[in-house]
Design a protein around this motif. Structure first.
Motif, PDB file in Angstrom:
ATOM      1  N   TYR A 134      37.019 -57.847  55.733  1.00 48.18           N
ATOM      2  CA  TYR A 134      36.760 -58.034  54.300  1.00 48.18           C
ATOM      3  C   TYR A 134      36.872 -56.703  53.569  1.00 48.18           C
ATOM      4  CZ  TYR A 134      34.164 -57.860  49.992  1.00 48.18           C
ATOM      5  OH  TYR A 134      33.815 -57.585  48.695  1.00 48.18           O
ATOM      6  N   ASP A 156      34.874 -69.478  44.403  1.00 46.19           N
ATOM      7  CA  ASP A 156      35.560 -70.311  45.397  1.00 46.19           C
ATOM      8  C   ASP A 156      37.002 -69.842  45.604  1.00 46.19           C
ATOM      9  OD1 ASP A 156      33.325 -71.863  45.773  1.00 46.19           O
ATOM     10  OD2 ASP A 156      33.943 -73.426  44.360  1.00 46.19           O
ATOM     11  N   ASP A 159      37.151 -66.523  47.335  1.00 48.16           N
ATOM     12  CA  ASP A 159      36.946 -66.658  48.779  1.00 48.16           C
ATOM     13  C   ASP A 159      38.260 -66.996  49.479  1.00 48.16           C
ATOM     14  OD1 ASP A 159      34.257 -66.028  48.937  1.00 48.16           O
ATOM     15  OD2 ASP A 159      33.574 -68.105  48.776  1.00 48.16           O
ATOM     16  N   ARG A 160      39.072 -67.841  48.869  1.00 53.81           N
ATOM     17  CA  ARG A 160      40.371 -68.191  49.462  1.00 53.81           C
ATOM     18  C   ARG A 160      41.303 -66.972  49.457  1.00 53.81           C
ATOM     19  NH1 ARG A 160      40.383 -73.391  51.987  1.00 53.81           N
ATOM     20  NH2 ARG A 160      39.118 -74.778  50.718  1.00 53.81           N
ATOM     21  N   ASP A 163      40.312 -64.797  52.160  1.00 53.66           N
ATOM     22  CA  ASP A 163      40.787 -65.326  53.448  1.00 53.66           C
ATOM     23  C   ASP A 163      42.189 -64.819  53.789  1.00 53.66           C
ATOM     24  OD1 ASP A 163      38.444 -66.710  53.840  1.00 53.66           O
ATOM     25  OD2 ASP A 163      39.233 -68.639  53.163  1.00 53.66           O
ATOM     26  N   TYR A 226      42.416 -68.442  58.913  1.00 55.55           N
ATOM     27  CA  TYR A 226      42.234 -67.881  57.572  1.00 55.55           C
ATOM     28  C   TYR A 226      43.505 -68.012  56.738  1.00 55.55           C
ATOM     29  CZ  TYR A 226      37.607 -66.441  58.848  1.00 55.55           C
ATOM     30  OH  TYR A 226      36.285 -66.480  59.217  1.00 55.55           O
ATOM     31  N   ARG A 298      36.731 -74.911  54.352  1.00 56.73           N
ATOM     32  CA  ARG A 298      36.343 -73.587  54.854  1.00 56.73           C
ATOM     33  C   ARG A 298      35.187 -73.686  55.843  1.00 56.73           C
ATOM     34  NH1 ARG A 298      34.573 -69.696  52.765  1.00 56.73           N
ATOM     35  NH2 ARG A 298      35.960 -68.099  53.590  1.00 56.73           N
ATOM     36  N   TRP A 302      34.044 -67.313  57.904  1.00 60.89           N
ATOM     37  CA  TRP A 302      33.209 -66.255  57.347  1.00 60.89           C
ATOM     38  C   TRP A 302      33.354 -66.242  55.826  1.00 60.89           C
ATOM     39  CZ3 TRP A 302      33.750 -61.869  54.359  1.00 60.89           C
ATOM     40  CH2 TRP A 302      32.732 -60.918  54.416  1.00 60.89           C
ATOM     41  N   THR A 303      32.271 -65.940  55.139  1.00 61.86           N
ATOM     42  CA  THR A 303      32.330 -65.868  53.689  1.00 61.86           C
ATOM     43  C   THR A 303      31.676 -64.590  53.211  1.00 61.86           C
ATOM     44  OG1 THR A 303      31.721 -66.985  51.622  1.00 61.86           O
ATOM     45  CG2 THR A 303      30.174 -67.162  53.459  1.00 61.86           C
ATOM     46  N   ARG A 304      32.022 -64.191  52.008  1.00 64.02           N
ATOM     47  CA  ARG A 304      31.478 -62.948  51.440  1.00 64.02           C
ATOM     48  C   ARG A 304      29.963 -63.007  51.255  1.00 64.02           C
ATOM     49  NH1 ARG A 304      33.866 -62.309  46.134  1.00 64.02           N
ATOM     50  NH2 ARG A 304      33.995 -64.576  46.155  1.00 64.02           N
ATOM     51  N   ASP A 305      29.401 -64.201  51.264  1.00 64.05           N
ATOM     52  CA  ASP A 305      27.941 -64.352  51.151  1.00 64.05           C
ATOM     53  C   ASP A 305      27.211 -63.735  52.343  1.00 64.05           C
ATOM     54  OD1 ASP A 305      28.233 -65.692  48.764  1.00 64.05           O
ATOM     55  OD2 ASP A 305      28.067 -67.700  49.654  1.00 64.05           O
TER      56      ASP A 305
END
Length: 308
Positions: A134, A156, A159-160, A163, A226, A298, A302-305
């Motif tokens: 990231y 949202d 996030d894509r 990815d 991803y 998704r 993994w997510t930025r959160d």
């Protein structure tokens, strides 16, 4: 240096540093294309400063990495604030940041990734690896989305976009395992290495080659997950941006696919895609952009959160 000359310098930089990105960028509408080049110019310069490289080639020891990172942060902050730094790549970032409203936190997050490398960081877990990806690439995906007109509040879609950056970086890591090992680096998670009976400082041990090939394939599979997610985000972009993103995803995705198909060959020689393959993806991506039917959730990604 005025904007026109910055754009010309940025174009020369992307054509020298990444033929894949240079070719895909030509699919953008003219204004987006110039802004993508300006952003690339700064990203490439930061990466080169951190690794002692010239357009991604010839990694060398950086004498004072902490000082280098501090200077990078200072010039980026000044440029983002609209000041002239006298350093063309940073001034290029200032131009595109001002024009598009790129959030400074994304630039800061990218530089945090170079700071990890400066202190010899290595990932313990898969999430550690993805968080590193990231910082050094997902942030670039997010900034590129903003350049393409995506709102910085559209989490949202960002996030894509993130990815796609993760997919690119995972492909890079899979391709460059041997090169990284020679430079004293290892981005394979410690938990993966332990499961395979490998040590991070001896991943190139000939007796352990089969186990290493399995881990490289695992990286390639992760990159594919991803890439698939990013294609869904591309569906929400204007046509020319969608076309460019899908072409870049295909061209770079082919690197991961070729690394996996080489069954260890990537440990002996650098994997690359041919000019014909790149052109093929430009044509294929046009059709994909017209049909615009990518679907993928998704779940489990993994997510930025999860940022610490």
């Amino acid at each position: 240096m005025n904007r026109t000359n910055l754009v010309l310098s940025a174009r020369a930089s992307i054509e020298r540093g990444s033929k894949s990105f240079a070719r895909a960028s030509k699919l953008f509408a003219p204004q987006t294309r110039e802004r993508a080049w300006l952003l690339y110019f700064w990203c490439r310069a930061c990466d080169d400063l951190a690794d002692g490289q010239d357009h991604g080639h010839g990694m060398s020891t950086v004498t004072n990495p902490d000082k280098t990172i501090a200077a990078m942060r200072m010039m980026t902050t000044r440029a983002h604030g609209g000041e002239q730094t006298g350093n063309p790549p940073f001034d290029a970032f200032g131009v595109v940041a001002q024009e598009c409203g790129i959030p400074k936190r994304l630039a800061d997050d990218m530089i945090d990734g170079f700071a990890l490398d400066a202190r010899g960081w290595r990932p313990e877990t898969r999430d550690d690896l993805l968080q590193y990806c990231y910082h050094v690439a997902g942030t670039v995906g997010c900034m590129m989305a903003v350049v393409m007109g995506v709102s910085a509040r559209n989490h949202d879609l960002l996030d894509r976009a993130c990815d796609l950056g993760l997919a690119f970086q995972l492909a890079n890591i899979a391709r460059d395992v041997a090169e990284d090992a020679a430079a004293g680096r290892c981005y394979l998670p410690q938990e993966w290495l332990a499961e395979a009976g490998l040590e991070s400082d001896h991943v190139m041990d000939p007796d352990q080659r089969e186990a290493l090939v399995t881990l490289v394939a695992r990286l390639c599979d992760l990159a594919a997950d991803y890439e698939a997610s990013a294609r869904v985000g591309a569906a929400q972009l204007p046509f020319r941006s969608r076309w460019a993103v899908l072409a870049a995803a295909g061209i770079y995705g082919d690197i991961a696919r070729a690394v996996k198909a080489s069954n260890g060959g990537s440990l002996d020689h650098r994997i690359f895609t041919s000019k014909g393959q790149k052109l093929g993806w430009i044509m294929k991506a046009f059709g994909q952009a017209v049909v615009n039917s990518a679907r993928s959730d998704r779940a489990g990604l993994w997510t930025r959160d999860r940022l610490a």
